[in-house]
Structure formats: C-alpha cells, structure tokens
Scaffold this motif. Structure first.
Motif, PDB file in Angstrom:
ATOM      1  N   ARG A 244       8.195  -4.538 -53.054  1.00 38.42           N
ATOM      2  CA  ARG A 244       8.827  -4.261 -51.491  1.00 38.42           C
ATOM      3  C   ARG A 244       9.107  -3.168 -51.520  1.00 38.42           C
ATOM      4  NH1 ARG A 244      12.429  -6.586 -49.035  1.00 38.42           N
ATOM      5  NH2 ARG A 244      13.491  -7.413 -50.503  1.00 38.42           N
ATOM      6  N   ALA A 245      10.013  -2.471 -52.339  1.00 36.22           N
ATOM      7  CA  ALA A 245      10.481  -1.379 -52.201  1.00 36.22           C
ATOM      8  C   ALA A 245       9.715  -0.204 -52.403  1.00 36.22           C
ATOM      9  CB  ALA A 245      11.515  -0.896 -53.472  1.00 36.22           C
ATOM     10  N   LEU A 246       8.656  -0.200 -53.182  1.00 34.39           N
ATOM     11  CA  LEU A 246       7.594   0.609 -53.437  1.00 34.39           C
ATOM     12  C   LEU A 246       6.888   0.965 -51.962  1.00 34.39           C
ATOM     13  CD1 LEU A 246       5.831   0.020 -56.750  1.00 34.39           C
ATOM     14  CD2 LEU A 246       6.856   2.010 -56.046  1.00 34.39           C
ATOM     15  N   ILE A 247       6.549  -0.209 -51.195  1.00 32.97           N
ATOM     16  CA  ILE A 247       5.710   0.074 -49.876  1.00 32.97           C
ATOM     17  C   ILE A 247       6.603   0.217 -48.861  1.00 32.97           C
ATOM     18  CG2 ILE A 247       3.827  -0.618 -50.959  1.00 32.97           C
ATOM     19  CD1 ILE A 247       4.125  -3.381 -49.643  1.00 32.97           C
ATOM     20  N   ASP A 248       8.084   0.216 -48.992  1.00 31.66           N
ATOM     21  CA  ASP A 248       9.066   0.257 -47.843  1.00 31.66           C
ATOM     22  C   ASP A 248       8.989  -1.140 -47.043  1.00 31.66           C
ATOM     23  OD1 ASP A 248      11.257   1.108 -46.600  1.00 31.66           O
ATOM     24  OD2 ASP A 248      10.315   2.433 -45.369  1.00 31.66           O
ATOM     25  N   TRP A 249       8.775  -2.274 -47.586  1.00 31.61           N
ATOM     26  CA  TRP A 249       8.617  -3.530 -46.707  1.00 31.61           C
ATOM     27  C   TRP A 249      10.014  -4.223 -46.654  1.00 31.61           C
ATOM     28  CZ3 TRP A 249       3.692  -6.604 -47.216  1.00 31.61           C
ATOM     29  CH2 TRP A 249       2.492  -6.057 -46.646  1.00 31.61           C
ATOM     30  N   THR A 250      10.362  -4.553 -45.567  1.00 34.55           N
ATOM     31  CA  THR A 250      11.708  -5.795 -45.859  1.00 34.55           C
ATOM     32  C   THR A 250      10.872  -7.105 -45.826  1.00 34.55           C
ATOM     33  OG1 THR A 250      11.405  -6.338 -43.365  1.00 34.55           O
ATOM     34  CG2 THR A 250      12.537  -4.494 -43.689  1.00 34.55           C
ATOM     35  N   ARG A 251      11.891  -8.199 -46.095  1.00 35.92           N
ATOM     36  CA  ARG A 251      11.665  -9.650 -46.481  1.00 35.92           C
ATOM     37  C   ARG A 251      10.830 -10.014 -45.357  1.00 35.92           C
ATOM     38  NH1 ARG A 251      17.112 -11.809 -48.893  1.00 35.92           N
ATOM     39  NH2 ARG A 251      16.525 -11.215 -51.138  1.00 35.92           N
ATOM     40  N   GLU A 252      11.179  -9.586 -44.214  1.00 38.64           N
ATOM     41  CA  GLU A 252      10.404  -9.910 -42.723  1.00 38.64           C
ATOM     42  C   GLU A 252       8.912  -9.612 -42.725  1.00 38.64           C
ATOM     43  OE1 GLU A 252      13.571  -8.675 -42.773  1.00 38.64           O
ATOM     44  OE2 GLU A 252      14.690 -10.228 -42.133  1.00 38.64           O
ATOM     45  N   ASP A 253       8.775  -8.134 -43.239  1.00 38.58           N
ATOM     46  CA  ASP A 253       7.362  -7.652 -43.295  1.00 38.58           C
ATOM     47  C   ASP A 253       6.593  -8.485 -44.220  1.00 38.58           C
ATOM     48  OD1 ASP A 253       8.151  -5.337 -41.893  1.00 38.58           O
ATOM     49  OD2 ASP A 253       8.593  -4.399 -43.227  1.00 38.58           O
ATOM     50  N   LEU A 254       6.906  -8.636 -45.537  1.00 40.47           N
ATOM     51  CA  LEU A 254       6.576  -9.654 -46.580  1.00 40.47           C
ATOM     52  C   LEU A 254       6.033 -10.982 -45.940  1.00 40.47           C
ATOM     53  CD1 LEU A 254       4.805 -10.078 -49.200  1.00 40.47           C
ATOM     54  CD2 LEU A 254       7.375 -10.218 -50.342  1.00 40.47           C
ATOM     55  N   ALA A 255       6.990 -11.570 -45.341  1.00 38.81           N
ATOM     56  CA  ALA A 255       6.974 -12.915 -44.816  1.00 38.81           C
ATOM     57  C   ALA A 255       5.734 -12.945 -43.891  1.00 38.81           C
ATOM     58  CB  ALA A 255       8.285 -13.396 -44.143  1.00 38.81           C
ATOM     59  N   ASP A 256       5.817 -12.242 -42.793  1.00 40.40           N
ATOM     60  CA  ASP A 256       4.628 -11.935 -41.909  1.00 40.40           C
ATOM     61  C   ASP A 256       3.349 -11.670 -42.463  1.00 40.40           C
ATOM     62  OD1 ASP A 256       6.473 -12.194 -39.740  1.00 40.40           O
ATOM     63  OD2 ASP A 256       6.576  -9.897 -39.291  1.00 40.40           O
ATOM     64  N   ALA A 257       3.097 -10.748 -43.439  1.00 39.04           N
ATOM     65  CA  ALA A 257       1.954 -10.410 -44.192  1.00 39.04           C
ATOM     66  C   ALA A 257       1.544 -11.858 -44.947  1.00 39.04           C
ATOM     67  CB  ALA A 257       2.217  -9.441 -45.149  1.00 39.04           C
TER      68      ALA A 257
ATOM     69  N   ALA B 208      -1.358 -11.468 -52.835  1.00 40.09           N
ATOM     70  CA  ALA B 208      -2.322 -11.281 -51.999  1.00 40.09           C
ATOM     71  C   ALA B 208      -1.992 -10.167 -51.026  1.00 40.09           C
ATOM     72  CB  ALA B 208      -2.969 -12.344 -51.497  1.00 40.09           C
ATOM     73  N   ALA B 209      -0.840 -10.411 -50.518  1.00 38.57           N
ATOM     74  CA  ALA B 209      -0.248  -9.567 -49.196  1.00 38.57           C
ATOM     75  C   ALA B 209       0.109  -8.263 -49.977  1.00 38.57           C
ATOM     76  CB  ALA B 209       0.905 -10.225 -48.767  1.00 38.57           C
ATOM     77  N   LEU B 210       0.745  -8.554 -51.066  1.00 42.65           N
ATOM     78  CA  LEU B 210       1.398  -7.254 -51.621  1.00 42.65           C
ATOM     79  C   LEU B 210       0.415  -6.161 -52.251  1.00 42.65           C
ATOM     80  CD1 LEU B 210       4.527  -8.517 -53.501  1.00 42.65           C
ATOM     81  CD2 LEU B 210       4.548  -6.780 -51.498  1.00 42.65           C
ATOM     82  N   GLU B 211      -0.803  -6.832 -52.873  1.00 41.23           N
ATOM     83  CA  GLU B 211      -1.947  -6.150 -53.383  1.00 41.23           C
ATOM     84  C   GLU B 211      -2.710  -5.448 -52.258  1.00 41.23           C
ATOM     85  OE1 GLU B 211      -3.628  -9.207 -56.078  1.00 41.23           O
ATOM     86  OE2 GLU B 211      -2.270  -8.411 -57.563  1.00 41.23           O
ATOM     87  N   ALA B 212      -2.844  -6.183 -51.020  1.00 40.03           N
ATOM     88  CA  ALA B 212      -3.650  -5.639 -49.833  1.00 40.03           C
ATOM     89  C   ALA B 212      -2.656  -4.517 -49.351  1.00 40.03           C
ATOM     90  CB  ALA B 212      -3.681  -6.501 -48.979  1.00 40.03           C
ATOM     91  N   ALA B 213      -1.406  -4.533 -49.766  1.00 40.84           N
ATOM     92  CA  ALA B 213      -0.733  -3.187 -49.062  1.00 40.84           C
ATOM     93  C   ALA B 213      -0.505  -1.984 -50.307  1.00 40.84           C
ATOM     94  CB  ALA B 213       0.873  -3.979 -48.655  1.00 40.84           C
TER      95      ALA B 213
ATOM     96  N   VAL C 176       0.028  -2.482 -53.730  1.00 42.18           N
ATOM     97  CA  VAL C 176       0.573  -2.536 -54.761  1.00 42.18           C
ATOM     98  C   VAL C 176      -0.160  -3.185 -56.121  1.00 42.18           C
ATOM     99  CG1 VAL C 176       2.575  -4.217 -55.951  1.00 42.18           C
ATOM    100  CG2 VAL C 176       2.935  -3.012 -53.737  1.00 42.18           C
ATOM    101  N   GLU C 177       0.213  -2.695 -57.221  1.00 38.07           N
ATOM    102  CA  GLU C 177      -0.542  -3.396 -58.408  1.00 38.07           C
ATOM    103  C   GLU C 177       0.572  -4.119 -59.429  1.00 38.07           C
ATOM    104  OE1 GLU C 177      -3.236  -1.919 -61.867  1.00 38.07           O
ATOM    105  OE2 GLU C 177      -2.962  -0.745 -60.418  1.00 38.07           O
ATOM    106  N   PHE C 178       0.250  -5.147 -59.859  1.00 32.36           N
ATOM    107  CA  PHE C 178       1.158  -6.057 -60.647  1.00 32.36           C
ATOM    108  C   PHE C 178       0.771  -5.553 -62.095  1.00 32.36           C
ATOM    109  CE2 PHE C 178       1.725  -8.153 -56.853  1.00 32.36           C
ATOM    110  CZ  PHE C 178       3.171  -8.595 -56.645  1.00 32.36           C
ATOM    111  N   ILE C 179       1.748  -5.149 -62.832  1.00 31.78           N
ATOM    112  CA  ILE C 179       1.449  -5.106 -64.234  1.00 31.78           C
ATOM    113  C   ILE C 179       2.107  -6.036 -65.124  1.00 31.78           C
ATOM    114  CG2 ILE C 179       2.132  -3.086 -66.094  1.00 31.78           C
ATOM    115  CD1 ILE C 179       2.604  -1.102 -63.873  1.00 31.78           C
ATOM    116  N   PRO C 180       1.038  -6.656 -65.889  1.00 31.09           N
ATOM    117  CA  PRO C 180       1.504  -7.744 -66.691  1.00 31.09           C
ATOM    118  C   PRO C 180       2.379  -7.293 -67.885  1.00 31.09           C
ATOM    119  CG  PRO C 180      -0.596  -7.222 -67.158  1.00 31.09           C
ATOM    120  CD  PRO C 180      -0.280  -6.318 -66.071  1.00 31.09           C
ATOM    121  N   GLU C 181       3.122  -8.414 -68.218  1.00 31.55           N
ATOM    122  CA  GLU C 181       4.081  -8.191 -69.545  1.00 31.55           C
ATOM    123  C   GLU C 181       3.051  -7.722 -70.691  1.00 31.55           C
ATOM    124  OE1 GLU C 181       7.659  -9.565 -71.921  1.00 31.55           O
ATOM    125  OE2 GLU C 181       7.169 -10.898 -70.175  1.00 31.55           O
ATOM    126  N   ASN C 182       3.237  -6.634 -71.382  1.00 31.63           N
ATOM    127  CA  ASN C 182       2.290  -6.043 -72.415  1.00 31.63           C
ATOM    128  C   ASN C 182       2.883  -5.565 -73.406  1.00 31.63           C
ATOM    129  OD1 ASN C 182       2.886  -3.865 -71.007  1.00 31.63           O
ATOM    130  ND2 ASN C 182       0.726  -3.103 -70.404  1.00 31.63           N
TER     131      ASN C 182
END
Length: 82
Positions: free
Chosen positions: A14-27, A55-60, A62-68
């Motif tokens: 959320r911080a990376l894309i400057d989204w609030t909780r409300e933004d993520l909840a809506d998306a 799905a919402a964050l990736e569409a915006a 964001v890429e999730f990096i697995p524990e490696n």
C-alpha cells in the motif's frame, strides 16, 4: 493460492503505491475492518481474501517477492515498454 502474503507485505505494498486502506478495500472488495485486522495480524486470512488483495495490488503495479532466503517482500513491477 500458490503463495502466502504477510501483513507486512500488505502494508508495504500500500505504501509503495500510496494507497490508503480505503483504496485497497475499494479495489479488492475486502472490508476496511478485515483489512485492518489482517494488517495487524489479528486474524488468519482466508485464501479467497488473500487472492482478492493480491489481485488488486498486482493490478495496481505491485509485485510480491516470495521468501527466498532473504525474506518475503514487495516491489513495483517492471513496466513493459513497447
């Protein structure tokens, strides 16, 4: 879902894309209350909830990096140039 998403990753994403909780909840369609509980590790999320959030964050962008070996994380996805 093939990967776990940790509370820290959701907050960082959320911080990376400057989204609030409300933004993520809506998306994502996840309630703000559920999102707050997930981000503070007060509950174990359902796979359907994780799928909606990722799905919402990736569409915006964001890429999730697995524990490696270095720990899980997030980053902005590389944009494809044409």
């Amino acid at each position: 879902m093939k990967k776990d998403i940790y509370p820290e990753q959701i907050r960082a994403a959320r911080a990376l894309i400057d989204w609030t909780r409300e933004d993520l909840a809506d998306a994502s369609g996840v309630t703000i209350r559920t999102l707050a509980r997930l981000e503070s590790a007060q509950t174990i999320p359902r796979q359907t909830t994780l799928k909606a959030l990722s799905a919402a964050l990736e569409a915006a962008g964001v890429e999730f990096i697995p524990e490696n070996g270095g720990g899980p994380g997030v980053r902005l996805a590389k944009k494809i140039t044409r």
